[in-house]
Design a protein around this motif. Structure first.
Motif, PDB file in Angstrom:
ATOM      1  N   PRO A 160      -0.213  -4.635   3.118  1.00  0.00           N
ATOM      2  CA  PRO A 160      -0.404  -4.256   1.570  1.00  0.00           C
ATOM      3  C   PRO A 160      -1.101  -3.017   1.523  1.00  0.00           C
ATOM      4  O   PRO A 160      -2.162  -2.710   2.177  1.00  0.00           O
ATOM      5  CB  PRO A 160      -1.118  -5.274   0.918  1.00  0.00           C
ATOM      6  CG  PRO A 160      -1.020  -6.572   1.819  1.00  0.00           C
ATOM      7  CD  PRO A 160      -1.000  -5.887   3.377  1.00  0.00           C
ATOM      8  N   SER A 161      -0.790  -2.236   0.226  1.00  0.00           N
ATOM      9  CA  SER A 161      -1.675  -1.057   0.086  1.00  0.00           C
ATOM     10  C   SER A 161      -3.024  -1.255  -0.428  1.00  0.00           C
ATOM     11  O   SER A 161      -3.834  -0.475  -0.267  1.00  0.00           O
ATOM     12  CB  SER A 161      -0.702  -0.191  -0.996  1.00  0.00           C
ATOM     13  OG  SER A 161      -0.573  -1.046  -2.231  1.00  0.00           O
ATOM     14  N   LYS A 162      -3.071  -2.291  -0.855  1.00  0.00           N
ATOM     15  CA  LYS A 162      -4.475  -2.910  -1.289  1.00  0.00           C
ATOM     16  C   LYS A 162      -5.346  -2.797  -0.202  1.00  0.00           C
ATOM     17  O   LYS A 162      -6.590  -2.576  -0.449  1.00  0.00           O
ATOM     18  CB  LYS A 162      -4.599  -4.216  -1.885  1.00  0.00           C
ATOM     19  CG  LYS A 162      -5.938  -4.647  -2.437  1.00  0.00           C
ATOM     20  CD  LYS A 162      -5.965  -5.994  -3.026  1.00  0.00           C
ATOM     21  CE  LYS A 162      -7.173  -6.441  -3.685  1.00  0.00           C
ATOM     22  NZ  LYS A 162      -8.616  -6.306  -2.805  1.00  0.00           N
ATOM     23  N   SER A 163      -5.102  -2.987   1.280  1.00  0.00           N
ATOM     24  CA  SER A 163      -6.243  -2.820   2.047  1.00  0.00           C
ATOM     25  C   SER A 163      -6.585  -1.288   2.253  1.00  0.00           C
ATOM     26  O   SER A 163      -7.688  -1.192   2.754  1.00  0.00           O
ATOM     27  CB  SER A 163      -5.333  -3.131   3.562  1.00  0.00           C
ATOM     28  OG  SER A 163      -4.156  -2.375   3.654  1.00  0.00           O
ATOM     29  N   GLN A 212     -10.518  -0.258   1.707  1.00  0.00           N
ATOM     30  CA  GLN A 212     -11.179   0.562   2.767  1.00  0.00           C
ATOM     31  C   GLN A 212     -12.028   1.525   2.169  1.00  0.00           C
ATOM     32  O   GLN A 212     -13.195   1.951   2.388  1.00  0.00           O
ATOM     33  CB  GLN A 212     -10.161   1.196   3.820  1.00  0.00           C
ATOM     34  CG  GLN A 212      -9.707   0.252   4.848  1.00  0.00           C
ATOM     35  CD  GLN A 212      -8.943   0.882   5.869  1.00  0.00           C
ATOM     36  OE1 GLN A 212      -9.114   1.796   6.353  1.00  0.00           O
ATOM     37  NE2 GLN A 212      -7.927   0.078   6.255  1.00  0.00           N
ATOM     38  N   TYR A 213     -11.383   2.111   1.216  1.00  0.00           N
ATOM     39  CA  TYR A 213     -11.649   3.455   0.447  1.00  0.00           C
ATOM     40  C   TYR A 213     -12.811   3.142  -0.516  1.00  0.00           C
ATOM     41  O   TYR A 213     -13.937   3.664  -0.350  1.00  0.00           O
ATOM     42  CB  TYR A 213     -10.563   3.892  -0.485  1.00  0.00           C
ATOM     43  CG  TYR A 213     -11.115   5.291  -1.129  1.00  0.00           C
ATOM     44  CD1 TYR A 213     -10.760   6.349  -0.509  1.00  0.00           C
ATOM     45  CD2 TYR A 213     -11.673   5.141  -2.598  1.00  0.00           C
ATOM     46  CE1 TYR A 213     -11.377   7.871  -1.095  1.00  0.00           C
ATOM     47  CE2 TYR A 213     -11.934   6.386  -3.140  1.00  0.00           C
ATOM     48  CZ  TYR A 213     -12.012   7.768  -2.334  1.00  0.00           C
ATOM     49  OH  TYR A 213     -12.342   8.857  -3.140  1.00  0.00           O
ATOM     50  N   ALA A 214     -12.897   2.011  -1.148  1.00  0.00           N
ATOM     51  CA  ALA A 214     -14.053   1.366  -1.774  1.00  0.00           C
ATOM     52  C   ALA A 214     -15.380   1.029  -0.855  1.00  0.00           C
ATOM     53  O   ALA A 214     -16.435   1.110  -1.447  1.00  0.00           O
ATOM     54  CB  ALA A 214     -13.869  -0.017  -2.495  1.00  0.00           C
ATOM     55  N   ALA A 215     -14.921   0.550   0.348  1.00  0.00           N
ATOM     56  CA  ALA A 215     -15.792   0.341   1.371  1.00  0.00           C
ATOM     57  C   ALA A 215     -16.590   1.783   2.117  1.00  0.00           C
ATOM     58  O   ALA A 215     -17.680   1.461   2.832  1.00  0.00           O
ATOM     59  CB  ALA A 215     -15.493  -0.538   2.536  1.00  0.00           C
ATOM     60  N   GLY A 216     -15.940   2.961   1.475  1.00  0.00           N
ATOM     61  CA  GLY A 216     -16.734   4.109   2.161  1.00  0.00           C
ATOM     62  C   GLY A 216     -15.672   4.461   3.142  1.00  0.00           C
ATOM     63  O   GLY A 216     -16.084   5.731   3.660  1.00  0.00           O
ATOM     64  N   ASN A 217     -14.825   3.916   3.917  1.00  0.00           N
ATOM     65  CA  ASN A 217     -13.982   4.524   4.793  1.00  0.00           C
ATOM     66  C   ASN A 217     -12.883   5.273   4.450  1.00  0.00           C
ATOM     67  O   ASN A 217     -12.147   4.828   3.695  1.00  0.00           O
ATOM     68  CB  ASN A 217     -13.577   3.429   5.828  1.00  0.00           C
ATOM     69  CG  ASN A 217     -12.597   3.853   6.886  1.00  0.00           C
ATOM     70  OD1 ASN A 217     -12.282   4.809   7.309  1.00  0.00           O
ATOM     71  ND2 ASN A 217     -12.180   2.665   7.643  1.00  0.00           N
ATOM     72  N   PRO A 225      -1.090  11.834   8.922  1.00  0.00           N
ATOM     73  CA  PRO A 225       0.060  12.545   8.485  1.00  0.00           C
ATOM     74  C   PRO A 225       0.702  11.991   7.392  1.00  0.00           C
ATOM     75  O   PRO A 225       1.089  12.580   6.255  1.00  0.00           O
ATOM     76  CB  PRO A 225       0.885  12.901   9.819  1.00  0.00           C
ATOM     77  CG  PRO A 225      -0.024  12.472  10.761  1.00  0.00           C
ATOM     78  CD  PRO A 225      -1.181  11.235  10.353  1.00  0.00           C
ATOM     79  N   GLU A 226       1.038  10.758   7.578  1.00  0.00           N
ATOM     80  CA  GLU A 226       1.832   9.949   6.706  1.00  0.00           C
ATOM     81  C   GLU A 226       0.633   9.429   5.658  1.00  0.00           C
ATOM     82  O   GLU A 226       0.399   8.185   5.786  1.00  0.00           O
ATOM     83  CB  GLU A 226       2.680   8.847   6.885  1.00  0.00           C
ATOM     84  CG  GLU A 226       3.508   7.860   5.965  1.00  0.00           C
ATOM     85  CD  GLU A 226       4.590   8.903   5.164  1.00  0.00           C
ATOM     86  OE1 GLU A 226       4.901   8.341   4.303  1.00  0.00           O
ATOM     87  OE2 GLU A 226       4.942   9.762   5.708  1.00  0.00           O
ATOM     88  N   ARG A 227       0.155   9.959   4.780  1.00  0.00           N
ATOM     89  CA  ARG A 227      -0.907   9.438   4.169  1.00  0.00           C
ATOM     90  C   ARG A 227      -0.566   8.386   3.183  1.00  0.00           C
ATOM     91  O   ARG A 227       0.368   8.237   2.234  1.00  0.00           O
ATOM     92  CB  ARG A 227      -1.489  10.653   2.816  1.00  0.00           C
ATOM     93  CG  ARG A 227      -2.793  10.413   2.255  1.00  0.00           C
ATOM     94  CD  ARG A 227      -3.474  11.673   1.687  1.00  0.00           C
ATOM     95  NE  ARG A 227      -4.019  12.449   2.521  1.00  0.00           N
ATOM     96  CZ  ARG A 227      -4.577  13.597   2.343  1.00  0.00           C
ATOM     97  NH1 ARG A 227      -4.572  14.108   0.938  1.00  0.00           N
ATOM     98  NH2 ARG A 227      -5.207  14.296   3.029  1.00  0.00           N
ATOM     99  N   PRO A 228      -1.529   7.193   3.219  1.00  0.00           N
ATOM    100  CA  PRO A 228      -1.030   5.999   2.603  1.00  0.00           C
ATOM    101  C   PRO A 228      -1.721   5.973   1.033  1.00  0.00           C
ATOM    102  O   PRO A 228      -2.398   6.608   0.868  1.00  0.00           O
ATOM    103  CB  PRO A 228      -1.895   5.129   3.364  1.00  0.00           C
ATOM    104  CG  PRO A 228      -2.822   5.667   3.787  1.00  0.00           C
ATOM    105  CD  PRO A 228      -2.251   7.197   4.209  1.00  0.00           C
TER     106      PRO A 228
END
Length: 177
Positions: free
Chosen positions: A114-117, A121-126, A133-136
């Protein structure tokens, strides 16, 4: 020469005995590291591409969920390669939602999750995934469509909050047959 041999044997014996003594000493009392638990199951493999008929059923279920909750949404269904198979947009949905829904669906199918993953990750700072290259699309609302244990495509929903998009997309994905 005999002296050299005796000295060498003496040093060797001391080293062997010293190593044995070190090996027999008890380790410092530190608690064992916590077990990380079982490894997560790998994502499903890809299967045959979603048919147009299946895509319409997924979109109908996602739309029904959106309509029930009075959310204006765009719904995109893509095949296993990320190609658009079916798209529909409710009247009054913001214009950007058309491309966002497709991006969420492509993210879900290309990365088999899921795109939520990625939002998590972004919310956790990763942010390492931002270099792919294929930016999610790091936003809730893209869900793989799994039939008979195989990913046949994905659904993307956009137009509400991330959580609303996720609910509509999940409703669509769960209706796949």
């Amino acid at each position: 020469m005999r002296l050299h041999v005796l000295i060498a044997l003496g040093i060797s014996s001391a080293l062997v005995l010293g190593t044995t003594a070190l090996a027999q000493q008890s380790a410092p009392s530190t608690p064992p590291a916590a077990s990380p638990g079982p490894a997560p199951a790998p994502p499903p493999d890809y299967g045959p591409p979603i048919t147009n008929e299946q895509a319409k059923g997924v979109a109908a279920a996602a739309f029904a969920e959106a309509k029930k909750n009075n959310w204006r949404m765009a719904i995109a269904i893509v095949g296993p390669a990320g190609e658009l198979v079916y798209f529909e947009k409710m009247d009054g949905t913001q214009m950007a939602s058309a491309k966002i829904a497709q991006g969420k669906a492509r993210t879900a199918v290309m990365f088999r999750r899921p795109s939520k993953s990625f939002a998590d990750q972004y919310a956790a700072g990763n942010t390492a995934f931002m270099t792919f290259p294929e930016r999610p699309v790091a936003s809730e609302g893209g869900v793989p469509i799994v039939v008979n244990g195989k990913i046949i495509g994905a659904v993307g929903a956009s137009g509400g909050t991330g959580q609303q998009d996720g609910v509509a997309a999940a409703a669509g994905a769960s209706a796949a047959k």
